[in-house]
Design an enzyme around this catalytic site. Structure first.
Site, PDB file in Angstrom:
ATOM      1  N   ASP A 186     -18.815  44.040  25.833  1.00 24.26           N
ATOM      2  CA  ASP A 186     -18.409  45.047  26.815  1.00 24.26           C
ATOM      3  C   ASP A 186     -16.914  45.346  26.674  1.00 24.26           C
ATOM      4  O   ASP A 186     -16.493  46.501  26.537  1.00 24.26           O
ATOM      5  CB  ASP A 186     -18.671  44.535  28.233  1.00 24.26           C
ATOM      6  CG  ASP A 186     -20.009  44.977  28.783  1.00 24.26           C
ATOM      7  OD1 ASP A 186     -20.508  46.034  28.359  1.00 24.26           O
ATOM      8  OD2 ASP A 186     -20.558  44.282  29.638  1.00 24.26           O
ATOM      9  N   LEU A 187     -16.113  44.300  26.729  1.00 20.74           N
ATOM     10  CA  LEU A 187     -14.662  44.480  26.669  1.00 20.74           C
ATOM     11  C   LEU A 187     -14.230  44.990  25.299  1.00 20.74           C
ATOM     12  O   LEU A 187     -13.332  45.833  25.188  1.00 20.74           O
ATOM     13  CB  LEU A 187     -13.959  43.164  26.993  1.00 20.74           C
ATOM     14  CG  LEU A 187     -14.243  42.597  28.388  1.00 20.74           C
ATOM     15  CD1 LEU A 187     -13.581  41.231  28.558  1.00 20.74           C
ATOM     16  CD2 LEU A 187     -13.772  43.547  29.478  1.00 20.74           C
TER      17      LEU A 187
END
Length: 399
Positions: free
Chosen positions: A167-168
């Protein structure tokens, strides 16, 4: 205070983690970010750990944004969105590929009115390929990108990385591509479509693992805290817990052996060069721990630092945010939040000398800035009331 992206307008049609993280970073750098939420709000507003009606997780990645509510299934809301996109420099969305096109809000449609628009799409698997229409989650992407196959200890059930790495990573990759596209537009006036995914982020971050596989070194396996290219480079047991140490080159290895009082280790043929130490890392770790287990962590941290061997404690998050280096670098900051009161958040990780990132506003309450943004676009009070009555928009608290 000057900011690098002051005057840049960002339309944020994202939810949960990857997209909001990307747009938060744009906002930290000074961009005017308008976050578009559905009538029920970003799902992270009410995720586990919520305080009252809102989640600290939502607060943490939606700062420096103004918030509006549009029901994008409503034709009038779609018109509002198109008007916003016509004025935007950057649009970021993380719906499944095809969803925005179905609403008439895809890149090809919006670029007709705004040829300079940088339109960034973040999805689970990317806009093309056999998995394009699948929903994407960090856990799934960690599994499919290989990350879970190399995380944890050999022989134990698979585990994911403790932070939502794909995600990051996808948010960061989108950010760097957006800024590259912005530089291109400064010279040409041309916008473009940016397309990245959680799967690709996980693979892109697997630098050492792909190098091992591509070079014929076999399929990478989990190694706990150890490194597949260097040794000793891992967590090491002391009398009262663990520390990390990284003797990743010959000089550091010699210093480590001397600091342990075991200079004889350097002369052992099984540890003669970097490849030998990696192949025999289990035996090497046991030999090191027969020494380090006799004294507490603080003793070894002091001794190794004095010897010039990279090392550190293993901290929990209470200890992390109390650490003087972390605090001095501004990684713990406070903000006033209308729902949460005085809250602490992670500060900007990158320091710019002339145009520093900053925290200027807390995350918006649901629909807090709908009226404000529509008025800036030229909508009258009567038009705003009519849109609210139709359900196309929702106004903020108390409206």
């Amino acid at each position: 205070m000057k900011q690098a992206l002051a005057g840049i307008r960002v339309l944020d049609a994202t939810q949960v983690m990857a997209g909001p993280f990307c747009t938060m970073l744009l906002g930290d750098l000074g961009a005017d970010v308008v976050k578009v939420e559905p009538p029920g709000g970003d799902s992270t507003r009410t995720m586990a750990g919520s305080q009252g009606t809102e989640s600290p997780g939502f607060w943490s990645i939606n700062r420096n944004k103004r918030g509006i509510v549009l029901d994008l299934k409503h034709p009038s809301a779609q018109d509002v969105f198109r008007s916003l996109a016509a004025r935007a420099d950057i649009l970021v969305e993380n719906y499944r590929p095809g969803a925005m096109d179905a609403l008439g809000l895809g890149y090809e449609e919006l670029r007709k009115r705004n040829p300079g628009l940088i339109y960034a799409s973040i999805s689970g698997f990317g806009a093309t390929g056999p998995y394009a229409r699948r929903g994407g989650f960090d856990l799934v992407a960690q599994g499919m990108s290989g990350i879970m196959s190399v995380t944890g200890e050999a022989g134990l059930p698979p585990v994911k990385c403790g932070v939502p790495l794909t995600d990051l990573g996808a948010g960061l990759l989108a950010l760097h591509a957006i800024l590259a596209a912005h530089i291109h537009r400064l010279g040409t006036g041309e916008g473009q479509h940016v397309d990245t995914s959680l799967l690709e982020a996980g693979i892109a971050l697997s630098i050492w693992e792909s190098a091992q596989y591509f070079s014929g070194g076999g399929i990478p396996e989990p190694m706990g805290s150890a490194h597949r290219m260097f040794a000793p480079y891992q967590a090491i047991r002391c009398a009262d817990g663990y520390i990390t140490l990284g003797a990743a080159n010959k000089k550091a290895w010699v210093r480590l052996a001397q600091a342990l009082g075991r200079p004889d280790l350097v002369d052992k043929p099984e540890y003669a060069d970097a490849g030998d130490r990696v192949r025999n890392r289990h035996d090497l770790a046991r030999e090191i721990e027969t020494v380090t287990a006799s004294r507490p962590r603080e003793y070894w941290l002091g001794r190794l630092e004095e010897a010039g061997v990279p090392c550190g404690p293993i901290l929990d998050y209470e200890e992390v945010f109390a650490d003087p280096q972390v605090q001095q670098r501004g990684m713990v900051q406070e903000m006033e939040h209308p729902s949460g009161g005085r809250i602490r958040v992670v500060g900007p990780a990158v320091k710019l000398s002339e145009t520093p990132a900053s925290l200027r506003r807390p995350s918006p309450r649901l629909g807090e800035h709908t009226e404000e943004v529509l008025r800036e676009m030229g909508y009258t009070d009567e038009q705003i009331r009519a849109l609210a009555a139709s359900g196309a928009i929702a106004l903020g608290p108390g409206r």
